[in-house]
Design a protein around this motif. Structure first.
Motif, short mmCIF file in Angstrom:
data_model
loop_
_atom_site.label_atom_id
_atom_site.label_comp_id
_atom_site.label_asym_id
_atom_site.label_seq_id
_atom_site.Cartn_x
_atom_site.Cartn_y
_atom_site.Cartn_z
N GLU B 38 -28.26 68.50 -40.10
CA GLU B 38 -28.69 69.13 -38.86
C GLU B 38 -30.00 69.88 -39.14
OE1 GLU B 38 -27.30 68.94 -35.94
OE2 GLU B 38 -25.29 68.16 -36.38
N ILE B 96 -20.45 71.27 -43.07
CA ILE B 96 -20.38 70.91 -41.66
C ILE B 96 -21.74 70.47 -41.11
CG2 ILE B 96 -19.99 72.01 -39.40
CD1 ILE B 96 -17.51 73.35 -40.95
N ASP B 97 -22.83 71.01 -41.68
CA ASP B 97 -24.15 70.62 -41.19
C ASP B 97 -24.65 69.30 -41.78
OD1 ASP B 97 -24.51 72.74 -39.47
OD2 ASP B 97 -25.24 74.07 -41.05
N VAL B 98 -23.87 68.73 -42.67
CA VAL B 98 -24.28 67.46 -43.26
C VAL B 98 -23.72 66.31 -42.42
CG1 VAL B 98 -23.97 65.94 -45.25
CG2 VAL B 98 -24.56 68.35 -45.58
#
Lengths: 591, 200
Positions: B38, B96-98
């Protein structure tokens, strides 16, 4: 509907089904507290320290299975709650922590009570958010609860700057969440499940090794079914206690550093380890290179990173324990015949032999000092019919509680496993009590660790949380002393606590009830009196200070090489009465 | 070795031998990991924190936005044995941002790095510098009476080689981008390791 950030916060919590918020106010969260004060749906429990708020939320979460919620202010409020976040992260506890932050215009300016909350909490949360725009607040809170409670649960921090809680926005609560980088796997791979079933059918000496993941997944029924169907013995980790009935004939109790002899021996000599929701912690594996040398390993876990992190795994199954166990049971049911008992007999004979050779044991002399194990044992016997929730701190008393308090159901056991946080037990018990006002909640504590969050006694009294604290008081950091006796030639460096407070008077000073059982003959009576008391109680039980917790696998040792009792030298030293007292401490401690 | 555009390139699967990074076991291998994340603040520190917190090694890291401005592309060069690399891939996927993680060592890939080198050049050296620039198909992108600033791109071996040749002249400053890499377009089927199948 246009609402302020503070009102949005409350609306979101209500929609998430939150009933209780453990909180301590401060400058930048005052708007939120002001709104909380003007509503009745959410109960605010004012704690005396932010660490207490964090552990209470953890206790609430562990007992209910829902996310615990705490609210703290910026700067020191945030730094104080870090220990609880780290604890929740290690033990996979669903927690949503809201922290106040200085106004967005001041972030980065070293403002009063400013801290980089997101930066501080990054390594000890599953995820964290800084909300910079009030329009994002509702969706962020929704995501926070979603992330905290799904997949492998964990703590999530939401940092709310003061101006965001004051600003207004249209309130729209999203119905669902979709995060493209976050899609936990729940269904286990069917082929792998079949492989696992085949391995189970082939195994002669299999063992179930179950942990906290089974508790959070709510899979204890499936576990029971699987174990009974296949007659496989069950080893529980510290975090898994209660997930399988402690008095069930298939239960071997806890394994690991202070696990039972037969639990560890069965693990070591098994030919198939079925790990469910456990993560092969070093307190369980001991020396990794010699861990279960004869076994194939099936590992069921929702977190792929747990698999093959410490131990080679032959059949990895990523998925939710409940779903995977159901699948496994289904496959096995087709092949398992009614002769499992007969088939497993040699294995069980061996296990029973181990069990009889070295059962959990201690010597309680009738007129001697009270042994700590005796306290836990009696407490268990006196309360087991009331289905109590039991919390512990960390240390010897925790291990004795794990060994002797045989819980029958999950979500009754609140303990700090991964991080090993002293001071966890009392606030965690209060959190559970806040969720279940009518249940019996016990906190088995040590005199060292209970003092780490003693201030919360005020919260217990004011918020009417009638937790019963039983202090096994040996005037030592007992586990530290044990290691010093075993590995540091008995030099008690900073483990002797000298004067501890008079816990009876301390309880009374807070307006609670304080009791003391000073000899064995009084123990039952005092415990019964405590259990019959309405409000919070501290029971101070002075115990034999030099009792060591066995069995013990020394750190880095091998699982089948347990220390089972004090060495003759140690026994001699103790029988000669070389005990530390205030009078002789200078000579004995330096000897 | 493969020929492309008349130039020799190292085989995409071979391990560059120029810099043996902290080798404690013979199974240690360099891996190039391509990560789609992200495009949010704080993502870089989550990734960097993961590597430092778990004791993984970062040899180089580059980040830039992708065609879709909501995502960024990272290329991390790291090293470890099979078990460590497996953990790195899993731990990255867990963030989670991957959005996507690809271990390029699992496939054919091409990689490039750019270096900008400022070289001291006295009278005779100036010609030598230009010869080196020519040999390596580098460019002079800035020039003063006493310096050349040279831009060169290629695989790490090539960068090392030009540095070695320019060093006797006197390198005043050197900056390297770290490697970026992309999988070679497969002839038949894609074998990209997406988030789903890294979870077995």
């Amino acid at each position: 509907m246009t609402l302020t950030g503070a009102e949005i916060f409350i609306e979101c919590l209500k929609r998430e089904g939150v009933k209780t918020v453990f909180a301590l106010p401060g400058g930048v969260v005052l708007k939120i507290f002001d709104m909380l004060h003007q509503q009745k749906d959410l109960e605010v429990i004012l704690t005396r320290h932010e660490q207490g708020a964090g552990h209470m939320a953890e206790g609430y979460a562990k007992a209910t299975g829902k996310a615990g919620v705490c609210l703290v202010t910026s700067g020191p409020g945030m730094t104080n709650v870090i220990t609880a976040l780290a604890d929740a992260y290690m033990d996979s506890v669903p927690l949503v922590c809201f922290s106040g932050q200085v106004p967005t215009s001041l972030i980065g300016n070293d403002a009063f009570q400013e801290a980089d909350n997101v930066g501080l909490s990054r390594p000890c949360t599953k995820y964290n958010f800084l909300v910079k725009d009030v329009n994002d607040l509702a969706s962020t809170i929704k995501e926070a609860f979603y992330i905290a409670t799904t997949g492998r649960p964990g703590p999530v921090l939401v940092d709310i700057p003061k101006d965001v809680s004051m600003a207004k926005a249209e309130f729209i609560y999203p119905n669902s969440v979709s995060i493209r980088g976050y899609n936990p796997t729940y269904e286990g791979n069917k082929w792998q499940i079949k492989q696992a079933a085949e391995a189970i059918m082939k195994a002669k000496q299999p063992i179930l090794y179950v942990g906290g993941g089974v508790v959070f997944s709510g899979a204890s029924q499936e576990l029971l079914e699987l174990a009974e169907m296949t007659q496989i013995p069950v080893d529980m980790t510290l975090m898994g206690l209660g997930v399988f009935p402690g008095e069930h004939p298939l239960s071997l109790g806890m394994l690991g550093m202070h696990g039972t002899y037969h639990a560890n021996m069965a693990m070591h000599y098994s030919d198939l380890v079925i790990a469910v929701g456990a993560r092969f912690d070093d307190r369980v594996t001991g020396k990794v290179s010699e861990f279960c040398p004869h076994a194939k390993v099936i590992h069921i876990d929702i977190d792929p990173t747990s698999i093959r992190k410490n131990i080679h795994v032959d059949v990895p199954i990523v998925g939710d324990c409940k779903t995977v166990l159901r699948g496994l049971i289904q496959v096995l049911r087709a092949t398992v015949n009614g002769e499992q008992k007969e088939l497993r007999k040699p294995w069980w004979d061996q296990i029973h032999q181990w069990q009889q050779a070295h059962p959990l044991t201690y010597q309680q002399e009738k007129h001697g000092p009270i042994k700590p194990q005796q306290v836990v044992k009696r407490l268990y016997e006196l309360t087991k019919d009331r289905d109590p929730i039991v919390s512990t701190d960390v240390g010897q008393h925790q291990m004795w509680a794990a060994q002797y308090f045989k819980l029958a159901k999950p979500n009754r056991w609140l303990t700090s496993g991964g991080l090993g946080t002293m001071g966890f037990g009392f606030p965690a018990a209060m959190g559970a009590q806040a969720a279940f006002r009518d249940r019996l909640v016990l906190c088995i504590a040590g005199d060292g660790s209970v003092q780490m969050n003693m201030q919360e006694m005020a919260t217990a009294v004011v918020s009417k949380l009638p937790v019963k604290i039983i202090i096994l008081n040996n005037r030592f950091h007992g586990m530290v002393r044990q290691w010093q006796d075993l590995f540091y030639e008995g030099r008690y460096a900073s483990s002797y606590l000298d004067t501890t407070p008079d816990f009876v008077k301390l309880a009374e000073a807070y307006g609670a009830v304080g009791l003391r059982a000073d000899k064995l003959a009084n123990l039952d009576e005092v415990l019964k009196q405590a259990l019959a008391t309405e409000g919070p109680v501290i029971v101070d039980v002075p115990t034999y200070p030099f009792e060591n917790c066995y069995p013990m696998i020394p750190a880095g040792g091998c699982n089948h090489e347990m220390i089972l009792e004090d060495s003759p030298e140690l026994k001699k030293k103790q029988s000669e009465g070389k005990h530390v007292t205030p009078e002789n401490k200078d000579t004995v401690l330096t000897a | 070795m493969a020929y492309r555009d008349g130039r020799i390139e190292s085989d995409a699967r071979s391990v560059p031998s120029h810099k043996p990074s902290v080798i404690s076991s013979s199974n240690y291998m360099e891996h190039i990991i391509s990560i789609t994340v992200e495009n949010k603040f704080g993502v870089l520190s989550r990734i960097a924190g993961l590597f430092s917190g778990r004791g993984f090694n970062i040899e180089s890291l580059s980040v830039a936005p992708t065609l879709d401005p909501s995502m960024s592309q990272m290329t991390i060069v790291t090293s470890g044995d099979e078990r460590i690399i497996e953990q790195i891939l899993k731990q990255l996927n867990k963030l989670i941002d991957v959005i996507k993680v690809i271990d390029l060592n699992e496939m054919e890939f091409v990689s490039r790095e750019t270096a900008i080198i400022k070289v001291h050049t006295k009278d005779a050296d100036r010609a030598e510098a230009l010869r080196v620039v020519d040999i390596f198909r580098a460019n002079v992108i800035d020039s003063t009476p006493t310096t050349y600033t040279i831009e060169v791109s290629g695989d790490p071996k090539k960068i090392e080689a030009i540095i070695n040749l320019l060093q006797p002249l006197g390198i005043k400053e050197l900056v390297r981008t770290g490697r970026v890499a992309v999988a070679r377009e497969p002839i038949r089927q894609a074998v990209a390791q997406t988030k789903q199948n890294v979870r077995e």
